[in-house]
Structures are given as C-alpha cells and as structure tokens.
Design a protein around this motif. Structure first.
Motif, short mmCIF file in Angstrom:
data_model
loop_
_atom_site.label_atom_id
_atom_site.label_comp_id
_atom_site.label_asym_id
_atom_site.label_seq_id
_atom_site.Cartn_x
_atom_site.Cartn_y
_atom_site.Cartn_z
N LYS A 5 1.76 11.76 -11.67
CA LYS A 5 1.28 12.35 -12.30
C LYS A 5 -0.33 12.60 -11.17
CE LYS A 5 2.89 13.09 -16.15
NZ LYS A 5 2.56 12.94 -17.90
N LEU A 6 -0.02 10.91 -10.72
CA LEU A 6 -1.44 10.77 -10.08
C LEU A 6 -2.08 10.79 -9.03
CD1 LEU A 6 -2.62 8.41 -12.97
CD2 LEU A 6 -3.60 10.37 -13.07
N GLY A 7 -1.31 10.57 -7.95
CA GLY A 7 -1.01 9.77 -6.63
C GLY A 7 -0.76 10.72 -6.35
N LYS A 8 -0.63 11.70 -4.55
CA LYS A 8 -0.75 12.63 -4.09
C LYS A 8 0.75 11.77 -2.93
CE LYS A 8 -1.37 15.08 0.10
NZ LYS A 8 -2.99 15.17 1.43
N TYR A 9 1.04 10.29 -3.29
CA TYR A 9 1.61 10.44 -1.96
C TYR A 9 3.34 9.79 -3.12
CZ TYR A 9 -1.31 10.76 1.29
OH TYR A 9 -2.40 11.76 2.25
N HIS A 10 4.54 10.12 -2.89
CA HIS A 10 5.32 8.68 -3.74
C HIS A 10 6.63 8.44 -2.38
CE1 HIS A 10 5.25 12.15 -6.92
NE2 HIS A 10 3.78 11.77 -6.46
N PHE A 11 6.38 7.51 -2.69
CA PHE A 11 7.58 6.19 -1.99
C PHE A 11 8.55 5.87 -2.54
CE2 PHE A 11 3.22 5.78 0.28
CZ PHE A 11 3.23 6.60 1.63
N HIS A 12 9.71 6.51 -2.21
CA HIS A 12 10.63 6.53 -3.23
C HIS A 12 11.88 5.52 -2.62
CE1 HIS A 12 10.75 9.69 -5.79
NE2 HIS A 12 10.12 10.10 -4.90
N LEU A 13 11.99 4.06 -3.48
CA LEU A 13 12.55 2.93 -2.97
C LEU A 13 13.67 3.07 -1.90
CD1 LEU A 13 11.93 0.33 -5.83
CD2 LEU A 13 10.01 1.54 -3.36
N ARG A 14 14.64 4.23 -2.50
CA ARG A 14 16.20 4.50 -2.24
C ARG A 14 15.75 5.07 -0.74
NH1 ARG A 14 21.09 5.03 -3.65
NH2 ARG A 14 20.79 5.50 -5.48
N ASP A 15 14.76 5.85 -0.23
CA ASP A 15 14.49 6.57 1.41
C ASP A 15 14.04 5.18 1.84
OD1 ASP A 15 14.82 9.15 -0.19
OD2 ASP A 15 13.33 9.95 -0.36
N ILE A 16 12.68 4.75 0.53
CA ILE A 16 12.20 3.23 2.18
C ILE A 16 13.55 2.21 2.93
CG2 ILE A 16 11.56 1.19 2.20
CD1 ILE A 16 9.02 2.89 0.54
N LEU A 17 14.02 2.18 1.47
CA LEU A 17 15.90 1.42 2.20
C LEU A 17 16.47 1.43 1.13
CD1 LEU A 17 16.08 -1.12 3.26
CD2 LEU A 17 15.58 -2.48 2.06
N PRO A 18 17.76 2.40 1.34
CA PRO A 18 18.79 2.98 1.38
C PRO A 18 20.23 1.52 0.74
CG PRO A 18 19.17 3.41 3.03
CD PRO A 18 17.64 2.58 3.25
N GLU A 19 20.81 1.63 -0.08
CA GLU A 19 21.77 0.97 -0.50
C GLU A 19 22.61 0.35 0.39
OE1 GLU A 19 24.34 2.45 -3.67
OE2 GLU A 19 25.30 0.64 -3.73
N GLN A 20 22.53 1.13 1.69
CA GLN A 20 23.52 0.24 3.14
C GLN A 20 23.20 1.47 4.13
OE1 GLN A 20 27.14 1.11 2.53
NE2 GLN A 20 28.05 -0.77 1.80
N ASP A 21 22.66 -0.28 5.30
CA ASP A 21 22.16 0.99 7.14
C ASP A 21 23.15 1.71 6.59
OD1 ASP A 21 19.35 -0.50 6.80
OD2 ASP A 21 20.74 -3.05 7.12
#
Lengths: 306, 279
Positions: A289-305
């Motif tokens: 609700k507050l921040g414009k930027y959302h950095f999803h951990l799954r997008d940053i480093l998925p389960e497998q390369d």
C-alpha cells in the motif's frame, strides 16, 4: 505464507516494498586511496536512514586512477534522500564538512541528468573572493584556496530518480550463522554497481514496524514479530528454531540495480545452504500500500536457475 | 544552417573534396565553404554554388566526391595560405584543410571540428564560441585573439601542434588554447579569462592579464613587474586539465599538480595567474 526452497533455504513467496527517492553520485579523488576512503567514511557517516540522518549514503565502488577525472585514486559515493531539496541540503552539508576538509580530495559529479543541484556552486564562497572558476571538458569546476593548496569541486551534480528501501530478512538458527550469511550477502551485493547498503556493515539488527502499540507518538518501533526473544509474548512470525534475524537494506539507482544487488545477496545466502544455519529468507512490506516498487523474491531468485 | 531538402539533394551523400585551382585569385574569402552548406550536394551541384559575388565555386576549385567520408565532412586542398575565414561561423560537421589556412581560421566558430594539416595565419579562433580547431603546423599572431569587430576567443578548444606567433590569447574571454611548440611575445596579454597552455613563451607574457590562467613549463624570459610570486603549491585542476588534453590526443609534456604560481597582472585587478609547472 507460501514459500519455495533453494539449496535447503526456505524463501517466503513475498516481496520487498520499496520507495521512490532522489539520488546522486559523487566521485571523490585524492592523492592516495587512504585519503579518499577517509573522506568517504566521513561523508557517509551517520547516513543509515533518512528517518534520522537526512539521507542514506555509502561507497558504491573504489575507483582505479584510470577511471577518475583527474587520474588519481578515488571512490564513488551514492547519496539518497526523500526529495530533491533534502538531497541538495545533505550534499552541501556533507561535502562542506567532510570532503572540503579532507586533505588532497577533489569532488566531481558522477552521474548525468537534467535536474541539477548545487555541488560547489555555493561552497565556493568559502574562498572569500579568492575562488576561481575553470571550465574543463565542458564542466565548470571551482578552485577554492585552502591551507593545503586548493580544493577542486565541480559546480553541480544531477539529482536522479532512485529507489530506496529494498530489503531482505535472514532468519537463521544462531547469531553466528546469521552474521556469516549476512556478511557474504553484503560482500556479494557490494561487488556490483548502482546500489548501496547504508547500514553498519550493510546489516540492520533493529528492523522496525510502523508506529508502536504502547507509545502512540512513536513513528516506528521494534519489529516484535521478528524478535526471537518475544516468541510466546507477541504474535511472532518466527518458528521455534529461529534464533536470530538480520535485515539487509538496499538503495539503488534503478530497478535493475536493485534487482541485481538483491539477487547477488540472496544468491550468496542460498549458496551457504540450509546446512549453513540459514532457515528462511523473507522480506519486509506494508501489504503493497505504501511503496511504488515491489521486488518479489521469486522473481529475483527463482527456485531453480532458468 | 539548414541542410538542403532531400528533393534538391544530388545522388551523392558522401563528403566532398575541394582542390584549389592554380588560376584562382591570390586571396579568397573562404567563409562560405562550410560542411553544412555543401552537404548532400553532388560535385556538379557544389561547383555551381556561389563562392563570392559573380564567382562560382567551380571556377576556383576542382570538386570531387569523397565516398569514404560522411556527408558532413568537407576536405579542402589549399596549398598556400590563400583562403581566409575558413570555417567562419561553422556550427557543425568537420572541415579538413590539407595544406595551410589563411587568416581568421574558425572565426566565430560555433560548433564542429576544423582540422588543418598545415599551418594557419593570424587571428585563428577570433571570436570562437565553441567547437574544436586543430592546427598541425604553426599558427600566426593573435591566436584566439580579438580581431576587428570580434572579441577574443569566447569558448571551445584551439589546439596548435606547432608554434604560435605573438599575442596568443589576446583579450580571450573563455575556452582553452594549447600550443605544443610555444608562443611568441605578449602571450596572454590583456586576457580576460580562460586557459592558455604552452611549454614556453616569449617576453612580456600576461601583461594586462585580468583573470585567466597561463600554464607554462618554463618561466617567461621577461615577466611584467606587476606579477607577484605566490610560491609553489599543488593544483589538482592541472591534473584534470592533463586528462582532458590527453583525451583530446594533444601531445604535451605531462602536467603535474605541483606548480609555481605568479599572480597578476596587479595593474589589471590581479586575479589572473601564470602557473609554472613543476615549480
């Protein structure tokens, strides 16, 4: 909360919530790297959080003499603030008190942009009429006479849009295992460019929540859900095996820089594996609700390369 | 200056080479020989352009296409210093002079690059506002200096690989002049501001200097009595200047930070300086 596992480390399927900021990059050179670092340490001191320090600052990179404007060794600093005006004020104060005063240093703008804030433009009056302007390679420099010789500083620098408040939470079995994971993560994140981790050693132990339950006037208070010692007396987010939680906070110039730094850190944590004592990795957010930027951990480093 | 419309362009979009004919008048005003005014023209079209009232370009020059060069590059083969005001008020592109240029080279230059493979006459860079002039040979008197109706250099960069004559930088206001072969007498005289770099220069350097910087490796033989010796100190901006000159691929001895500073001309405000590199 949904989660996934990478190399034995459980990663919450959540996101770090980050905010828009204004930033600039300064290149600080000196006759010797130790003086460049002394200047940087001073200029970036007491700059962990905009809440209490006015800005967040850190050393982005050490610069080889071949990469600096005057062929001397140097460092690149990144400074972040909540607004252009706040950034301009902090730059002026920190440059005036910490870089002008440091022997042999010179300061140059290290980033391009149309929105300019003063760098040496007002500081030049310290020269009491003896300051001299030089335009070198299209950039206006100020030569301010000082007892050691001359302080050289560029007239202005750019204030660019940036991102602050990226974060990761390391949940580990012991304090030692949390620290080792955090240290390797910070080292990995700091190897890249475009981002800083402004807290001591890049690590925060006192993560906070917005407001306080008992003290209405407090803007922030301890993140009790992640305090191991409060398990049993608060609505804890920690499983019984967690003995220590440390937070990494990131500021970055661009979304790509933020993702790169968080990815490097998360990968370094996972590389230690569950056997290294890290049980879980999470991230702080306010429900989006507050921040414009959302950095999803799954997008940053998925389960497998991929 | 606007380029010709695509409808009026010839089939050639290459650069042009103009070679001065032996029968051309002894002295010519070359102010109209600009890359932008001839860009996109075929050699035949260019030859019909007026050079001066009643004189077509083709009467004085042989015009050839230069397929290897881009559209915005013009090459002049001039021989002796018969073409004055080359690159006058040029605001872009590249003008290459194979041979010598006459007086007032790059007068009022506003952008682009002029490269002279030979030398040039007096008043090169008079009133120059921006852009880059490179002279491989020697330059005449009043390099970057004020000419009738024009102030001294007001910006940009003027590089001379050979020697410059007397009064280099005369009444110069901004910009950089660098002369690898040294300057004659009265170097930087009445200079208002800006930077002039040379290994050495003749007598009476900096007389009437107001605010600019003369950067030399050797102390001038006769210095005006109105300069005060401030001693030796470290000047980081010289290191920055050295990097800039290196980036411009201009050959000079290395500029050290350490320099002796002579402050003057006290008879003109005393805000200028002569820096003797190495002390």
């Amino acid at each position: 909360m949904a989660e996934y596992v990478r190399n034995g480390v459980r990663i919450d399927d959540t996101f770090a919530e980050a905010f828009g900021m204004r930033a600039t990059r300064l290149l600080v050179t000196a006759d010797h790297p130790r003086w460049a670092h002394a200047a940087a340490a001073s200029a970036c001191g007491f700059a962990t959080s905009v809440i209490g320090c006015g800005c967040e600052a850190g050393v982005e990179a050490e610069l080889d003499p071949a990469a600096t404007p005057d062929g001397r060794p140097g460092v690149a600093l990144l400074l972040f603030a909540v607004s252009r005006e706040a950034l301009a004020e902090q730059v002026e104060r920190r440059v005036g008190q910490c870089l002008l005063t440091c022997p042999t240093t010179a300061v140059y703008a290290g980033i391009e942009g149309e929105d300019r804030i003063p760098l040496g433009r007002r500081l030049r009056y310290f020269g009491d009429g003896h300051q001299r302007s030089k335009v070198v390679d299209g950039r206006r420099l100020w030569r301010i006479p000082v007892m050691e010789g001359e302080f050289l500083i560029e007239d202005d620098t750019a204030a660019v849009r940036a991102i602050g408040g990226g974060n990761l939470l390391i949940l580990a079995r012991t304090r030692e295992s949390a620290l080792l994971a955090a240290e390797s993560a910070v080292a990995a994140a700091r190897a890249g460019r475009g981002a800083i981790l402004p807290f001591p050693g890049g690590v925060v132990r006192s993560g906070s929540k917005v407001g306080a339950r008992r003290y209405p006037k407090l803007g922030a208070s301890t993140n009790d859900a992640f305090c191991p010692s409060l398990r049993g007396s608060t609505d804890s987010a920690l499983e019984p095996q967690v003995g220590c939680v440390l937070e990494l906070v990131f500021d970055a110039l661009t979304e790509a820089d933020m993702q790169g730094a968080m990815r490097a850190a998360l990968a370094a944590i996972c590389a230690r594996g569950g056997a290294g004592g890290v049980l879980r990795v999470s991230a702080g957010n306010y429900g989006g609700k507050l921040g414009k930027y959302h950095f999803h951990l799954r997008d940053i480093l998925p389960e497998q390369d991929p | 200056m606007a380029l010709p419309s695509s409808q009026s362009r010839g089939s050639s979009v290459s650069g042009l080479i103009l070679t001065l004919k032996p029968q051309a008048p002894e002295a010519l005003d070359g102010a109209g020989l600009l890359p932008a005014s001839l860009a996109g023209l075929s050699p035949a079209e260019a030859a019909r352009r007026p050079l001066a009232p009643g004189i077509e370009l083709g009467e004085c020059f042989t015009v050839q296409a230069d397929p290897a060069a881009p559209d915005h590059r013009l090459t002049l083969r001039t021989g002796a210093r018969r073409l004055a005001r080359l690159g006058c008020a040029m605001d872009g592109g590249t003008l290459r002079v194979v041979g010598d240029a006459g007086d007032l080279l790059g007068q009022d230059l506003r952008g682009g690059e002029i490269v002279v493979e030979g030398g040039c006459g007096a008043y090169a860079g008079a009133g120059q506002r921006a852009g880059l002039i490179r002279v491989r040979g020697d330059a005449g008197d009043f390099l970057g200096g004020a000419a009738d109706g024009y102030e001294g250099m007001r910006g940009g960069v003027l590089l001379v690989q050979g020697r410059a004559g007397a009064r280099a930088g005369w009444r110069m206001r901004r910009g950089l002049i660098a002369v690898a072969g040294g300057c004659g007498d009265w170097c930087g005289a009445e200079m208002l501001a800006g930077t002039l770099v040379a290994p050495r220069c003749g007598a009476r350097a900096g007389l009437g200097l107001r605010r600019g910087s003369l950067v030399l490796w050797e102390c001038p033989p006769e210095l005006p009595a109105t300069f005060n010796d401030a001693g030796v100190a470290e000047f980081v901006w010289l290191a920055r200047l050295d990097r800039w000159l290196a980036a411009l691929e201009f050959r000079l001895p290395p500029l050290t930070q350490r320099a002796r500073r002579l402050v003057g001309d006290q008879g003109a405000g005393g805000k200028g300086e002569i820096l003797i590199v190495g002390g």
